[in-house]
Design a protein around this motif. Structure first.
Motif, PDB file in Angstrom:
ATOM      1  N   TYR A 194      33.278 -14.097 -21.090  1.00 50.64           N
ATOM      2  CA  TYR A 194      32.147 -14.977 -21.416  1.00 50.64           C
ATOM      3  C   TYR A 194      31.542 -14.641 -22.761  1.00 50.64           C
ATOM      4  CZ  TYR A 194      29.422 -11.270 -19.098  1.00 50.64           C
ATOM      5  OH  TYR A 194      28.895 -10.069 -18.716  1.00 50.64           O
ATOM      6  N   ALA A 245      22.379 -13.913 -30.833  1.00 46.17           N
ATOM      7  CA  ALA A 245      22.346 -14.538 -29.509  1.00 46.17           C
ATOM      8  C   ALA A 245      23.407 -13.921 -28.600  1.00 46.17           C
ATOM      9  CB  ALA A 245      22.572 -16.044 -29.633  1.00 46.17           C
ATOM     10  N   GLY A 248      21.140 -11.927 -26.428  1.00 41.58           N
ATOM     11  CA  GLY A 248      20.907 -12.922 -25.396  1.00 41.58           C
ATOM     12  C   GLY A 248      21.904 -12.791 -24.258  1.00 41.58           C
ATOM     13  N   HIS A 249      23.178 -12.654 -24.595  1.00 45.45           N
ATOM     14  CA  HIS A 249      24.199 -12.669 -23.549  1.00 45.45           C
ATOM     15  C   HIS A 249      24.631 -11.265 -23.127  1.00 45.45           C
ATOM     16  CE1 HIS A 249      25.111 -17.012 -23.212  1.00 45.45           C
ATOM     17  NE2 HIS A 249      24.515 -17.024 -24.389  1.00 45.45           N
ATOM     18  N   LYS A 255      21.655  -8.611 -21.638  1.00 48.12           N
ATOM     19  CA  LYS A 255      21.137  -8.932 -20.306  1.00 48.12           C
ATOM     20  C   LYS A 255      22.128  -8.517 -19.220  1.00 48.12           C
ATOM     21  CE  LYS A 255      18.824 -12.422 -17.565  1.00 48.12           C
ATOM     22  NZ  LYS A 255      18.341 -13.783 -17.425  1.00 48.12           N
ATOM     23  N   ASN A 256      23.403  -8.775 -19.458  1.00 47.35           N
ATOM     24  CA  ASN A 256      24.404  -8.375 -18.477  1.00 47.35           C
ATOM     25  C   ASN A 256      24.537  -6.859 -18.411  1.00 47.35           C
ATOM     26  OD1 ASN A 256      26.112 -10.787 -17.279  1.00 47.35           O
ATOM     27  ND2 ASN A 256      25.442 -11.346 -19.328  1.00 47.35           N
TER      28      ASN A 256
END
Ligand code: ADP
Ligand code: SF4
Ligand code: MG
Lengths: 327, 327
Positions: B219, B232, B236-237, B240-241
């Motif tokens: 992803y 981002a 952003g991605h 967070k994970n």
């Protein structure tokens, strides 16, 4: 003749390793015309995914483009600065990956992922982006899109997730979509639908498609032209009907034998003996020579370059070299 | 959701009961409280009278129930050594420990995540190499040695910071804080670093490993292929994970910080519950030991519960799994 949308010339991709440099793509050249569907086939490890990654500038280090050039509407994109290349990715070239289960970020809703992408490429409000996202989801066949848009990826089935991925790849209206084995990870029952969807929706928007697959059957039904990769080299390229009915490269002929619908006795598939060589052990001369039934002396000495053939075809095989008169 | 919370609360209560049993056993198996309280000269009749009064002749199960009932009200009896109610002693020492733990926990989390993300994103940079090397020292040196080294450099040689104690304190209601005075803040620096260093390196290494893993995921590749900015994609991605598993570990570390404060408090003569515990062990002050054990267990259990619920809030996949499990 119209100008190609994408033009790849002598592309060479290398992986520096401790034991020397591996050449994963070697002298690959092809064009994709606007609106055309180019199929790309080859066994696993032939370099199909690397070709896609090189085009959108996402080769994973230490992999690098060591030679050749890639042009989009005539403009070099392989040498663009990272910021400029980012404006090409998604906006002008969209990408669909193999596994829809892992392509979406599990922690964000579909709405968040699509609107983020739309707003990265277009100066629109959140509400406007959301409207566009719903319309797009509707178009790719998500039932009750306006409601389901706020679901998380894990709420969708594999086939539905791939539709979401397609919507994401298309949300900035790219001119080219690279679909890397878009149905390999899916249930057989939905594979044809997804391929049809990609073909239809891209045709509708005038986007060209580079469809990577190892399934000659899919290519036969979907592509306008087909390129055959073998061990990081282009074996043959041409209009799909001609290549299927009259393959010129012995390797392609072997591959054709593996389409059940094209051979009468589907239970007697023509198997090419042996396996594709690893990058560390590509034989001298023609990479296919140890497995080729028609190999002769020259095949073991010199490497055949692709030569133009009648009917807008190219083939890299000494059987078809201009100075050799065969048959 | 409610069923899940209830189940977790029941589990937590069970854990506390087991710990209570262990604490209770301390009274019965480590030393004889009657002997401790009356000395050697008391007559046999006096002893029996006291045993009766203390309920020591009741069935064990009744005694245990009484212990729990009193513990639930915060009554752990009187300290043998200090002749003061145990709860009063602990409450007066708790702010010092909690302030120390909170400061060092925050330090560990902020720096751990910061360094972890930095070293993951700049894997080959010289600064990353330096941070990783220093962190290796952080995990391999014992806490007391780090404390002594810090005292030697910053208190003895440079004389920048105090080497022991808590400095001046101010009472804010029942809470005695050192954070509001200059000397209090100066005093907490070295103990907080000593206590937090190990956790910081642990978090940093965890964040780095998780982040590298996430950055390799499909992803993230797909997010890049959509043309999202590095910012981002990374923050952003990927971040967070990364934080989903990190939250659990970090939360649990907070419990360890409070438990391990024993060593740091001893090295820096920090007037917290850890130092109180060490002293009570030397004097076999069972009520204080038992209360400390229960307190630490309670902190662990509460943190565990909060972390679980937080995890549940961050990761949408868990929500649906629980929902599905209920059907
Ligand atoms: N990081 C890497 N290091 C070394 N070799 C690699 C790396 N990634 C891919 N390759 C090699 O490149 C070749 C082509 O890979 P790929 O493009 O993924 O094949 P496919 O045609 O199956 O998509 C394979 O032989 C693979 O071993
Ligand atoms: S060049 Fe030779 S070995 Fe290679 S495919 Fe043609 S005939 Fe076979
Ligand atoms: Mg591949």
């Amino acid at each position: 003749m119209t100008e190609p949308l994408l033009s790849v010339r002598d592309l060479r991709v290398e992986f520096p390793t401790r034991r020397g440099t591996l050449t994963a793509l070697d002298g690959v050249s092809f064009d994709i015309m606007p609106g055309e569907v180019l199929g790309m086939v080859g066994e696993s490890g032939a370099g199909k995914s690397l070709t896609g990654a090189a085009i959108i500038g996402l080769l994973e280090p230490p992999g690098r483009i060591a030679g050749g050039e890639i042009r989009l509407r005539g403009e070099r994109i392989d040498t663009l600065a990272p910021d400029a290349m980012r404006k090409v990715r998604g906006k002008r070239i969209g990408m669909v990956f193999q596994d829809p289960l892992t392509s979406l970020n599990p922690l964000y809703t579909v709405a968040q992922q699509i609107t983020e992408t739309i707003r990265t490429h277009a100066d629109v409000s959140e509400a406007e982006a959301r409207q566009r996202a719903i319309a797009l989801l509707d178009r790719v066949g998500i039932p009750a899109a306006a409601r389901r848009i706020d679901d998380y990826p894990h709420h969708f089935s594999g086939g539905m997730r791939q539709r979401v991925v397609i919507a994401l790849a298309l949300c900035a209206e790219p001119e080219l979509v690279i679909a890397d084995e878009p149905t390999t990870a899916l249930d057989v029952s939905v594979q044809a639908q997804i391929i049809d969807l990609i073909k239809e929706i891209c045709a509708e928007r005038g986007a060209a498609v580079m469809l990577i697959t190892h399934d000659m059957g899919v290519i036969a039904e979907t592509a306008d032209r087909v390129a055959v990769l073998y061990a990081g080299r282009l074996a043959e390229i041409g209009p799909v009907k001609d290549v299927i009915l009259n393959a010129e490269h012995p390797y392609t002929r072997g591959l054709m034998g593996s389409i059940p619908t094209l051979t009468q006795e589907s239970d007697r598939l023509v198997q090419i003996p042996g396996a594709m060589p690893r990058l560390t052990a590509i034989p001298r001369g023609c990479a296919f020579n140890p497995r080729c039934g028609q190999a002769f002396e020259r095949c073991r000495q010199d490497r055949p370059d692709p030569v133009n053939r009648p009917g807008n075809r190219q083939v890299a095989c000494w059987l078809h070299a201009p100075e050799v008169t065969h048959g | 959701m409610i069923a899940y919370v209830l189940r977790r609360i029941v589990q937590s209560v069970l854990v506390m009961l087991v710990v209570a049993l262990v604490s209770f056993s301390l009274f019965r198996f480590v030393g004889d409280p009657v002997a401790t309280m009356m000395g050697q000269e008391a007559s046999q009749a006096d002893r029996e009278a006291l045993r009766d009064r203390l309920g020591l002749n009741d069935p064990v199960i009744v005694q245990f129930a009484g212990f729990i009932a009193r513990a639930a009200q915060g009554d752990f009896g009187i300290s043998y050594r200090l002749q003061q109610p145990v709860m009063e002693l602990i409450l007066s020492r708790l702010p010092a420990t909690l302030e120390l733990a909170l400061i060092s926990g925050t330090l560990a989390f902020v720096l751990g995540v910061g360094f972890g993300v930095y070293t993951a994103l700049n894997r080959r940079g010289w600064l990353s190499g330096a941070i990783m090397t220093v962190s290796l020292i952080g995990v391999s040196l014992p806490t007391f040695l780090i404390g002594v080294l810090l005292i030697w450099v910053f208190a003895v040689e440079l004389q920048w910071l105090p080497s022991f104690g808590r400095g001046d304190t101010v009472d804010v209601g029942p809470w005695r804080t050192g954070l509001l005075t200059q000397s209090g803040r100066a005093s907490i620096v070295l103990p907080a670093i000593t206590l937090g260093l190990y956790q910081m390196t642990l978090i940093m290494r965890l964040v780095r490993a998780e982040m590298l893993e996430v950055l390799r995921s499909d992803y993230i590749k797909f997010a890049r292929a959509r043309g999202l900015s590095d910012r981002a994609v990374h923050f952003g991605h990927a971040l967070k994970n990364t934080l989903v598993p990190v939250i659990t570990i970090t939360g649990l570390q907070l419990g360890s910080i409070i438990a391990f404060a024993i060593i740091t408090e001893t090295v820096f003569q920090w007037p917290g519950v850890g130092a109180l515990f060490i002293n009570s062990v030397q004097f076999v002050d069972i009520p204080v030991m038992a209360a400390y054990l229960m307190l630490i267990a309670l902190i662990f259990v509460v943190i565990n519960l909060v972390v679980d619920l937080l995890y549940y809030a961050v990761d949408p996949r868990l929500r649906v799994d629980r929902a599905a499990a209920r059907h």
